[in-house]
Structures are given as structure tokens and as C-alpha cells.
Design a protein around this motif. Structure first.
Motif, PDB file in Angstrom:
ATOM      1  N   GLN A   1       0.833  -1.196   0.000  1.00 27.51           N
ATOM      2  CA  GLN A   1       0.000   0.000   0.000  1.00 27.51           C
ATOM      3  C   GLN A   1       0.870   1.249   0.000  1.00 27.51           C
ATOM      4  OE1 GLN A   1      -2.338   0.589   3.549  1.00 27.51           O
ATOM      5  NE2 GLN A   1      -0.609   0.328   4.932  1.00 27.51           N
ATOM      6  N   GLU A   2       0.261   2.366  -0.366  1.00 24.94           N
ATOM      7  CA  GLU A   2       0.933   3.656  -0.250  1.00 24.94           C
ATOM      8  C   GLU A   2       1.054   4.047   1.217  1.00 24.94           C
ATOM      9  OE1 GLU A   2      -1.650   6.228  -2.442  1.00 24.94           O
ATOM     10  OE2 GLU A   2      -0.584   5.905  -4.331  1.00 24.94           O
ATOM     11  N   ARG A   3       2.001   4.917   1.509  1.00 26.49           N
ATOM     12  CA  ARG A   3       2.124   5.460   2.861  1.00 26.49           C
ATOM     13  C   ARG A   3       0.948   6.392   3.163  1.00 26.49           C
ATOM     14  NH1 ARG A   3       8.593   6.755   2.129  1.00 26.49           N
ATOM     15  NH2 ARG A   3       9.318   4.695   2.785  1.00 26.49           N
ATOM     16  N   ASP A   4       0.582   6.438   4.432  1.00 26.58           N
ATOM     17  CA  ASP A   4      -0.483   7.333   4.866  1.00 26.58           C
ATOM     18  C   ASP A   4       0.122   8.717   5.106  1.00 26.58           C
ATOM     19  OD1 ASP A   4      -2.639   8.633   5.921  1.00 26.58           O
ATOM     20  OD2 ASP A   4      -2.803   7.409   7.727  1.00 26.58           O
ATOM     21  N   LEU A   5       0.190   9.503   4.044  1.00 22.60           N
ATOM     22  CA  LEU A   5       0.833  10.815   4.108  1.00 22.60           C
ATOM     23  C   LEU A   5      -0.153  11.951   3.884  1.00 22.60           C
ATOM     24  CD1 LEU A   5       4.138  10.111   2.103  1.00 22.60           C
ATOM     25  CD2 LEU A   5       3.781  10.059   4.588  1.00 22.60           C
ATOM     26  N   VAL A   6      -1.445  11.683   4.055  1.00 24.17           N
ATOM     27  CA  VAL A   6      -2.430  12.731   3.840  1.00 24.17           C
ATOM     28  C   VAL A   6      -2.150  13.897   4.791  1.00 24.17           C
ATOM     29  CG1 VAL A   6      -4.092  11.719   5.473  1.00 24.17           C
ATOM     30  CG2 VAL A   6      -4.899  13.236   3.674  1.00 24.17           C
ATOM     31  N   ALA A   7      -2.225  15.100   4.273  1.00 25.59           N
ATOM     32  CA  ALA A   7      -1.973  16.296   5.090  1.00 25.59           C
ATOM     33  C   ALA A   7      -3.224  16.648   5.886  1.00 25.59           C
ATOM     34  CB  ALA A   7      -1.566  17.463   4.202  1.00 25.59           C
TER      35      ALA A   7
END
Length: 508
Positions: free
Chosen positions: A369-375
Motif C-alpha cells: 500500500q501507499e504510505r499514509d501521508l495525507v496532510a
């Protein structure tokens, strides 16, 4: 006379190795730049085109891709028909192949590299020769690593090269070429989740043991390593990092990357134990330590400012495993290095972790999965209660929401004014995490102004009710439950500010 074929990009150790091969009775064949290096060193060497009876062509793209080369490598010495065929075409067997590959990895790491430049550094003949030699390892020595030159010479000098050693060299070849091809595939692919997943890693080192003493372990870095990584940190002092040290320190780096402000993070078992912010690094430490002065025992500390003597003296009084900071003043280092086993690491901090795929193993496979980098931006949040949060509460909510995403689900975090006060982690149901976090927080100074953050929605109104009845006046959560209205109604009934972020942050 035995024959060795040498064609290397990395010419370290090449000349003395070739000289010893000649002394041991080997006839040398070589190509391009390798041939020129050996010839300039006055080492007798045959150019490849004298073997193939065909000139190197297409700017060196074609020189060893020829039956007179590959037949000499691949012929089985134990099959008379193979050896008769070599004799029929006057092909001499090749007994040792020394090849390392075009520097594709180094090329694509250059900032201004073009795709054309990258593609020109994809080696074709090298892997072909290596794989041929590795397939026929019982008769041909395949050598890809200059570090192996010395032991190869030693074994040849002893008169016999055992089959186990040959097999290990062959395995090393296939490992290397597989990683090389994986790097190329990843560079060329335009699919985030390709049909076949190839992930090249380079060994960082063996670890003393894994998560527990009965488990063996090793650490590997990405083939294109990230600068912001515990495996890239400079270890100034202390013993080797353990498996658990690396995972806990990684968690600390991920957490502290959320905060540009002067911040200290303490971590235990991959969960934040305490997070504190202040005008100085000493004040930030005081708040992080006060957040949980019990769990920090034997923990990890990450600081995003230089460690001064005053802060170092306070940390010195506690048993810690690792301290990570951008730097230590000489006085701070002297204070902390007095503890023989305390690891002191430096790493430039960043608030910009790149988006990459992350891999988790399961029995029989992996999840990616993608990293959880939501701002997290408070201006994007929705106030769903009648009571509006104050600016101070919104600031605490933002601080808490950045932190709660790094707590094991079900995750609840109570915070106030740049300080965590209580954390509920990993409970099978959310209300238990709420109870635990609030119980931890109630004894702390500042609790009367605390906010509560949740990593996921409340499935029912009991969490809001318990929080409000125990002094929480503002709550931030993702929303999204089919029973959101129950939580909203309860917040309105009890006079609590309730904010929805729209972003869930499960961390299993």
C-alpha cells in the motif's frame, strides 16, 4: 591451459587479480575497457574479437553475445557430446567468468539523468555471461564481486574448488542479476501495482536476533536508499541496533516528521509514549517526559533540534535505548556517551517523507500500500456540533490528529497545548481505548483544556458520552459511521465540540 573471461565495470582489484590468474596458468580473454586496463598493465590478454572472429559493434552493445563465447561457458564437461561439439567448431572452454555490470543504479540516482542515459546503462551481455556461468557452476567459476577475488585465488591455488563454494558463487550471481533486473523493471514501469512485484534490497547487516531471541534476523535497505531512514543514520555511540530498536526508531522518525515545531517524541513498542512541544528543546523534552514518565523507561527518544547539555542531563538520568537528533553539542554528547550502551544517532530531520509503496508480509504473500501521508489541515475539517471549537482547541486537535495516526488501532489520544496527556492503543474495541486514554490523562496538568482524537469513527455514541462525562470538551474524529448522527446528537446534548476530518488513520 584454463581460460578466464574478464569484463568488468568496477575495475577495483582487477589488475592484481588478473596477474595472479596468469601466474596460476590461466589464459585471459577480455573486452573493451577491461582489455585496455589489462593491456596497459602489461598483462597478456586476448581481445574478445579474436575469440569470436567478429568485431565488437554497435558502440559495444554487441561483443560477447556470440556462440563461441556462450558455448565455451555452457558446455557440460561431463557430456562427451558437448565436448565433441566444442572440438568440432574449435571452441575453447571458458573455466572462469569475471563480470560486473554497467552501473545502472548509480546512473539513475544522478539528479539530471535522462531515460536515454539510463537505458544505455542497462547491461545485456554481462548478465547473459554471468547467468551462463552460474548455470554451469560445477565446471565454471562465476565471479561478480571484487570482494571474492582473494578467496577465489586462494582456492584455485589449493588445487581444487569445492562444489559448495561454486554453488554459493552461482547463487550470488542470480541474486545480483535478479536485483539488477528488478531495479530496471521498477524504473521503467508506469504501474504502481504491477502484475509481478519485484523489490530489490541490499543487505544492511545481520542482527543479533529478531523480535525475540529465538528468531534470526537481518536488515536490508532499499536498493535506492531513502536518506530519511534509521538505516541511514550515523551511529555516534553505543552498541549494535537490534531488530526492535530499528522498528521503534522507525516509528519515532515517522511521528516526528509530522511536526515542524520544536518537538520531542518518545516511543515504546512502536507507539508514542509521549509527545511534547516547546519554545526550546529542553521544554519539549519536559513535556514529552511528563506525558508518560513510566512508559519511557527503556524507550526511544527522537528530537528534531540539536540536543543541548541541559536536555542531555535530564535524559541521562533515565534508562533509554536510543536517542536520535540532528546533532548533539559537544557537552551533550559527553554527558550521554558516559552510558556505554546508549545509542546516540544523528540524522537530518524532514517534514517531507516521500510517497512510496510499503510492504507487509502475510502467510503466503505480501500486502502493498501507499504510505499514509495525507496532510491534516484544520481548514478542511467540518464542525458538526452546535458548539464551535476555540482556536486553542483547534490547535490541540491538529497536534493530536497528527499523533493519533501513529498509534496502534483502535487508537485514542488525549492532548492539550502541544503535549500528549493520555494514549489508548491497540484495544479490541474503541470505548476501552477511550477509557484508558482518559484515565491516563486525568491526572495531568492541563487536562481541563484537553481534546480527544480518534483514528477512526465512533461506531456508537458511547465514546462521546464517556469523554464528555469525564471532562473532555472537544473531540476530533474522521466521521463516516452509519451512526454518526448519534455521536453528533450526544455531543450537542452534552455541550461538546465535535469535528470531523474525513481522514481515517487505521494502523494495524
Amino acid at each position: 591451459m584454463s581460460r578466464a573471461l574478464l569484463s568488468v565495470s568496477d575495475k577495483s582489484g582487477l589488475v592484481p587479480f588478473a596477474q595472479k590468474l596468469v601466474e596460476l596458468g590461466y589464459e585471459l580473454v577480455s573486452t573493451g575497457g577491461t582489455y585496455r586496463t589489462l593491456a596497459e598493465a602489461k598483462i597478456p590478454v586476448i581481445p574478445i574479437d579474436e575469440v569470436t572472429n567478429f568485431p565488437e559493434m554497435l558502440d559495444g552493445r554487441v561483443k560477447t553475445l556470440h556462440p563461441r563465447v556462450h558455448a565455451g561457458i555452457l558446455a557440460r564437461r561431463d557430456l562427451p557430446e558437448h565436448m565433441e561439439k566444442l572440438a568440432e567448431f574449435d571452441i575453447k572452454p571458458i573455466d572462469l567468468v569475471v563480470v560486473n555490470l554497467y552501473p545502472f543504479k548509480e546512473m539513475i540516482q544522478k539528479p539530471a539523468v535522462t531515460q536515454e542515459q539510463a537505458i544505455e546503462n542497462i547491461d545485456i551481455g554481462g548478465p547473459s555471461m554471468l547467468r551462463s556461468a552460474a548455470k554451469n557452476f560445477t565446471a565454471v567459476l562465476p565471479i561478480i564481486d571484487p570482494k571474492d577475488y582473494e578467496i577465489v585465488i586462494e582456492k584455485i591455488s589449493q588445487g581444487t574448488v569445492d562444489q559448495n563454494f561454486r554453488q554459493q558463487l552461482a547463487a550470488k550471481v542470480f541474486q545480483h542479476t535478479a536485483a539488477y533486473d528488478a531495479l530496471i523493471a521498477n524504473y521503467l514501469t508506469d504501474s504502481e501495482f504491477p502484475a509481478s512485484l519485484t523489490l530489490p534490497y541490499d543487505k544492511f547487516g545481520d542482527l543479533r536476533y529478531g523480535e525475540n531471541a529465538q528468531q534470526q534476523a537481518a536488515a536490508y535497505t532499499d536498493a535506492l536508499p531513502e536518506n530519511y531512514s534509521i538505516l541511514q543514520a550515523d551511529i555516534l555511540h553505543g552498541k549494535q541496533l537490534s531488530y526492535n530498536n530499528i522498528r521503534d526508531a522507525d516509528a519515532a522518525l515517522r511521528i516526528i516528521a509530522e511536526y515542524p515545531e520544536t518537538t520531542v517524541v518518545t516511543v515504546k513498542h512502536m507507539n508514542p509514549a509521549g509527545i511534547g512541544q516547546g519554545q526550546t528543546i529542553e521544554e519539549a523534552w519536559d513535556k514529552a517526559f511528563a506525558a508518560d514518565d513510566v512508559s519511557i523507561f527503556g524507550g526511544i527518544v527522537a528530537l528534531n533540534r540539536e540536543v543541548d547539555a541541559q536536555t542531555a542531563a535530564k535524559m541521562h538520568s533515565i534508562f533509554l535505548e536510543i536517542i536520535i537528533a540532528p546533532s548533539f553539542t559537544p557537552e551533550a554528547y559527553e554527558i550521554l556517551a558516559a552510558k556505554k550502551n546508549l545509542r546516540l544517532l544523528t540524522l537530518p530531520f524532514t517534514n517531507q517523507i516521500p510517497q512510496e509503496l510499503e510492504v507487509t508480509s502475510v502467510l503466503g504473500g505480501v500486502l502493498v500500500q501507499e504510505r499514509d501521508l495525507v496532510a491534516e489541515l484544520s481548514e478542511n475539517w467540518q464542525v458538526v456540533s452546535k458548539v464551535q471549537p476555540t482556536s486553542e482547541q483547534l490547535a490541540s486537535m491538529l497536534f493530536a490528529q497528527k499523533a493519533v495516526k501513529h498509534v496502534k488501532s483502535n487508537a485514542i489520544l488525549v492532548a492539550q497545548n502541544g503535549q500528549t496527556l493520555g494514549i489508548g492503543a491497540g484495544q479490541p474495541n474503541r470505548i476501552d481505548s477511550v477509557v484508558y486514554a482518559i484515565n491516563k490523562a486525568q491526572a495531568k496538568a492541563g487536562f481541563e483544556n484537553a481534546v480527544l482524537a480518534s483514528d477512526a469513527f465512533f461506531p456508537m455514541a458511547d465514546s462521546v458520552e464517556y469523554a464528555a462525562q469525564h471532562g473532555i470538551q472537544a473531540i476530533v474524529e474522521p466521521g463516516g459511521s452509519i451512526k454518526d448522527q448519534d455521536s453528533i446528537d450526544k455531543a450537542n446534548e452534552l455541550g461538546v465540540a465535535l469535528v470531523f476530518t474525513g481522514n481515517r488513520h487505521f494502523k494495524h
